[in-house]
Motif scaffolding. Structure first.
Motif, short mmCIF file in Angstrom:
data_model
loop_
_atom_site.label_atom_id
_atom_site.label_comp_id
_atom_site.label_asym_id
_atom_site.label_seq_id
_atom_site.Cartn_x
_atom_site.Cartn_y
_atom_site.Cartn_z
N ASP A 171 0.82 -1.21 0.00
CA ASP A 171 0.00 0.00 0.00
C ASP A 171 0.85 1.26 0.00
OD1 ASP A 171 0.98 -0.54 2.53
OD2 ASP A 171 -0.74 0.35 3.56
N THR A 172 2.17 1.11 -0.08
CA THR A 172 3.06 2.27 -0.07
C THR A 172 3.71 2.46 -1.44
OG1 THR A 172 4.91 0.93 0.76
CG2 THR A 172 3.52 2.03 2.39
N ARG A 173 4.46 3.53 -1.58
CA ARG A 173 5.01 3.88 -2.88
C ARG A 173 6.14 2.98 -3.34
NH1 ARG A 173 6.50 10.03 -2.02
NH2 ARG A 173 7.24 9.09 -0.08
N GLY A 174 6.95 2.52 -2.42
CA GLY A 174 8.12 1.75 -2.81
C GLY A 174 8.50 0.75 -1.75
N GLU A 175 9.73 0.27 -1.83
CA GLU A 175 10.22 -0.73 -0.87
C GLU A 175 10.96 0.01 0.25
OE1 GLU A 175 12.53 -3.41 -3.22
OE2 GLU A 175 10.92 -3.72 -4.66
N GLU A 176 10.17 0.69 1.09
CA GLU A 176 10.74 1.61 2.07
C GLU A 176 11.70 0.92 3.04
OE1 GLU A 176 7.19 3.74 0.50
OE2 GLU A 176 7.63 1.68 1.12
N LEU A 177 11.30 -0.22 3.57
CA LEU A 177 12.17 -0.88 4.55
C LEU A 177 13.43 -1.43 3.91
CD1 LEU A 177 9.79 -2.66 7.08
CD2 LEU A 177 11.69 -1.14 7.62
N LYS A 178 13.30 -2.02 2.74
CA LYS A 178 14.51 -2.51 2.06
C LYS A 178 15.47 -1.36 1.80
CE LYS A 178 15.24 -2.85 -2.30
NZ LYS A 178 15.22 -3.17 -3.75
N ASN A 179 14.95 -0.26 1.32
CA ASN A 179 15.81 0.89 1.03
C ASN A 179 16.43 1.47 2.31
OD1 ASN A 179 15.26 0.69 -1.72
ND2 ASN A 179 13.48 2.04 -1.58
N ALA A 180 15.67 1.43 3.41
CA ALA A 180 16.22 1.91 4.68
C ALA A 180 17.34 0.98 5.16
CB ALA A 180 15.12 1.99 5.73
N PHE A 181 17.17 -0.33 4.97
CA PHE A 181 18.22 -1.28 5.34
C PHE A 181 19.48 -1.04 4.51
CE2 PHE A 181 14.74 -4.59 6.45
CZ PHE A 181 14.56 -4.00 7.69
N ILE A 182 19.29 -0.82 3.21
CA ILE A 182 20.44 -0.59 2.34
C ILE A 182 21.15 0.71 2.72
CG2 ILE A 182 21.11 -0.04 -0.05
CD1 ILE A 182 18.98 -2.03 -0.98
N LYS A 183 20.37 1.75 2.99
CA LYS A 183 20.95 3.01 3.45
C LYS A 183 21.74 2.80 4.73
CE LYS A 183 21.57 7.47 4.02
NZ LYS A 183 22.58 8.21 3.22
N MET A 184 21.20 2.00 5.63
CA MET A 184 21.87 1.70 6.89
C MET A 184 23.20 0.98 6.64
SD MET A 184 19.97 -0.19 10.06
CE MET A 184 20.78 -0.46 11.65
N ILE A 185 23.20 0.03 5.72
CA ILE A 185 24.43 -0.72 5.40
C ILE A 185 25.50 0.21 4.84
CG2 ILE A 185 25.39 -2.44 3.81
CD1 ILE A 185 22.67 -3.95 4.15
N TYR A 186 25.11 1.07 3.91
CA TYR A 186 26.09 1.99 3.31
C TYR A 186 26.56 3.06 4.28
CZ TYR A 186 25.53 0.07 -1.40
OH TYR A 186 25.56 -0.76 -2.50
N THR A 187 25.77 3.29 5.36
CA THR A 187 26.15 4.27 6.37
C THR A 187 27.19 3.72 7.34
OG1 THR A 187 23.95 5.27 6.23
CG2 THR A 187 25.25 5.82 8.16
#
Length: 483
Positions: free
Chosen positions: A314-330
Motif C-alpha cells: 500500500d506504499t510507494r516503494g520498498e521503504e524498509l529494504k531501502n532503509a536497510f540498504i541506506k543503513m548498510i552503506y552508512t
C-alpha cells in the motif's frame, strides 16, 4: 483439443507477461522468472501466478480517516522535523542522513523521548505484555500475523475479554493466512463483550484467496496510546521454545514507551481500517483522537531516538529494504544481522558485499535448523559468494527468528521484516530504528552471546556440500523471485 488448450493457455500467459512489462513495470529479473514459468510450464505457471502474482490495488481502496489526519500531521510537522534532525547533536550525529532518509522516504517522524526494552525470549515478553494489558484503562490495539489459540492465545483472549467487560475499547486484527487455523469463532465471547476483531484479507478459500500474496506480517500492540510492542514474536507457544521441532527458539521483540508509540498507533489504525472498513464519524473524530493519542509529558524519559518505518504493497516503494540498504552503506566499522530468512534481491546483496569489501566487519546469523527446506536451500545458495568477500556467517543451533541489524554499536533496527524479497515487496511490515549507543551495544552483546550457540560456516563446509544440495540451491533460488 489438447493442442487448443495448450495454445489458449500460452496466449493467456503471454498477456500476463505483457501486463507485467507495460502496466505493472516490474523489475526485469522478476519478469524473466515469471516468463520461464508461464511459457515453459504454462498450466503450473498460470496457477502459481493466480496465487502469488496478483492482488488488489491498495492505493485505490477507501482508507481510514486516520490516513488523512496523518497526512495533515506530516505536512504540518515536516519542516519542523527536518530542522530538528539538522540541529541534532550526539555521538550518533553521523547518522543524520539515515534519519533524514526515513523521514522523507517513509514519513517516519524522528522521536527523541523514548524508553526501549529488549526481549530475547517469549516468556519475558508475554509476562510484561499481559501485565500491561491488565493495567489498560482506555484502549487495547493488537495486530499479529500469527495468532494461535493455544495456551498462550487463550490466555491473551481471556485477558481481552475481561478488559472489554470493564469498558476498555479492544480492537484485534490477525492475518487470515498467517493464522490459518484460527477462526473468528475463537473470539466470539470477546466480540459479544464489545471487542472488535477482524481477520486481515479474509477468504473462504483461505490459501486460494485473491490476497494470499499480500500478508500482514506486522506485530503491533498499543495500550492506552502510551505503551507499544513490536518485533519478531507472534502469539503461540513456540515463541517460548515449546515446539520440539524448532527449539531452542531465539527471537527479538521490544517494548516502547514514549513519543514513538504514536507512530505505532497510526500504523495500527490504518491496518484496522483496511480490515474492518470502519470509519469514524467526523463528529466523533476529535474525541477518538484524545483516546488514541493522549497527551503525556515524556520529559522524564532519557533520550532514545526512535523512528518507526513501515512498508507494504500500500506504499510507494520498498521503504524498509531501502532503509536497510541506506543503513548498510552508512556503516563505518561493523554490521551485525540476524534473520531467519536471508533471500536478498540483487541491490541488497550488493550492498552487503560492498560493505564487506570496504573493510566493514559484516556478521550474518541465520538458523541452522530452518522451518522450511525450500528457504534453507535458498539461504545456503548465498554462502559461498558471501564468504569469499569476507562476510562472517553463523548458523544458530536452533531456530533464530529475530529480525535485527546493528551498525557501529550506534544504530539498531528491530522489527518484523525478514531480509527476503517477500518482506521487501509483498508483506506489510514495520520496524523500529533506534539511534542509541546503549541499546546498540546491548544488541551487539546479544549477538555475541548467540555466537556461543552457533556454528561458523567456512569455505570447507561449502566444498563438502553434496551434489544434490547444490542442484536444489540453484533451482530454489530461481523460484525465490516469484514465491
Amino acid at each position: 483439443m489438447l493442442s487448443f488448450l495448450w495454445n489458449f493457455m500460452l496466449i493467456i500467459n503471454i498477456i500476463l507477461i505483457l501486463v507485467m512489462i507495460f502496466l505493472e513495470r516490474k523489475e526485469p529479473v522478476y519478469i524473466f522468472a515469471w516468463m520461464f514459468l508461464l511459457l515453459f510450464i504454462p498450466y503450473i505457471g498460470f496457477i502459481l501466478y493466480l496465487i502469488f502474482g496478483n492482488g488488489p490495488r491498495f492505493r485505490k481502496r477507501k482508507n481510514f480517516h486516520i490516513k488523512k489526519k496523518w497526512d495533515d500531521l506530516y505536512t504540518t510537522y515536516m519542516t519542523k522535523q527536518q530542522e530538528q534532525i539538522e540541529i541534532y547533536e550526539g555521538k550518533e550525529e553521523i547518522y543524520k542522513s539515515l534519519m533524514m532518509f526515513n523521514l522523507n522516504a517513509n514519513k517516519s517522524f524522528f522521536t527523541t523521548k523514548n524508553h526501549v526494552k529488549i526481549y530475547t525470549n517469549g516468556k519475558d515478553k508475554y509476562y510484561d505484555l499481559f501485565a500491561d494489558l491488565r493495567q489498560a484503562t482506555d484502549t487495547i490495539h493488537i495486530l499479529y500475523y500469527i495468532f494461535r489459540t493455544d495456551e498462550i492465545g487463550k490466555q491473551l483472549i481471556s485477558i481481552l475479554e475481561k478488559k472489554a467487560e470493564e469498558g476498555v475499547e479492544v480492537r484485534v486484527v490477525y492475518d487470515d493466512i498467517g493464522s490459518l487455523h484460527t477462526s473468528l469463532s475463537s473470539f466470539q465471547n470477546l466480540i459479544e463483550k464489545g471487542g472488535k476483531v477482524f481477520p486481515f484479507f479474509p477468504s473462504k478459500l483461505k490459501i486460494l484467496g485473491p490476497n494470499i500474496n499480500y500478508r500482514n506480517h506486522r506485530k503491533i500492540v498499543v495500550i492506552d496510546g502510551i505503551i507499544g510492542y513490536t518485533g519478531g514474536m507472534n502469539i503461540g507457544i513456540e515463541y517460548e521454545s515449546r515446539d520440539p521441532k524448532l527449539s531452542p527458539w531465539r527471537d527479538t521483540h521490544i517494548r516502547l514507551e514514549g513519543e514513538s508509540v504514536e507512530m505505532l498507533q497510526i500504523r495500527f489504525l490504518q491496518d484496522f481500517g483496511y480490515a474492518s472498513h470502519e470509519e469514524i464519524d467526523d463528529a466523533n473524530l476529535k474525541e477518538k483522537f484524545k483516546k488514541f493519542f493522549p497527551k503525556k509529558d515524556w520529559s522524564h524519559l532519557r533520550d532514545q531516538y526512535v523512528q518507526i518505518v513501515s512498508s507494504g504493497p500500500d506504499t510507494r516503494g520498498e521503504e524498509l529494504k531501502n532503509a536497510f540498504i541506506k543503513m548498510i552503506y552508512t556503516a563505518k566499522q561493523s554490521i551485525d544481522i540476524q534473520t531467519p530468512y536471508f533471500v536478498p534481491d540483487s541491490a541488497f546483496l550488493e550492498a552487503i558485499k560492498t560493505a564487506s569489501l570496504s573493510k566493514v566487519r559484516v556478521r550474518l546469523m541465520v538458523p541452522r535448523k530452518n522451518d522450511n527446506r525450500y528457504v534453507d536451500r535458498i539461504i545456503s545458495s548465498y554462502v559461498k559468494e558471501l564468504l569469499e568477500v569476507g562476510v562472517e556467517i553463523y548458523q544458530y543451533e536452533g531456530f533464530i527468528h529475530a529480525k535485527t541489524m546493528t551498525i557501529d554499536d550506534c544504530v539498531t533496527t528491530i522489527g518484523t521484516a525478514n531480509l527476503d524479497i517477500r518482506s521487501f515487496q509483498l508483506n506489510f511490515e514495520v520496524n523500529a530504528f533506534i539511534y542509541n549507543s546503549t541499546t546498540s551495544k546491548d544488541m551487539t552483546a546479544i549477538f555475541e552471546s548467540d555466537i556461543q550457540n552457533s556454528h561458523r560456516v567456512t569455505l570447507e563446509d561449502e566444498a563438502n556440500k553434496k551434489w544434490y544440495v547444490r542442484v536444489e540451491e540453484s533451482i530454489f533460488r530461481l523460484f525465490s523471485l516469484v514465491m
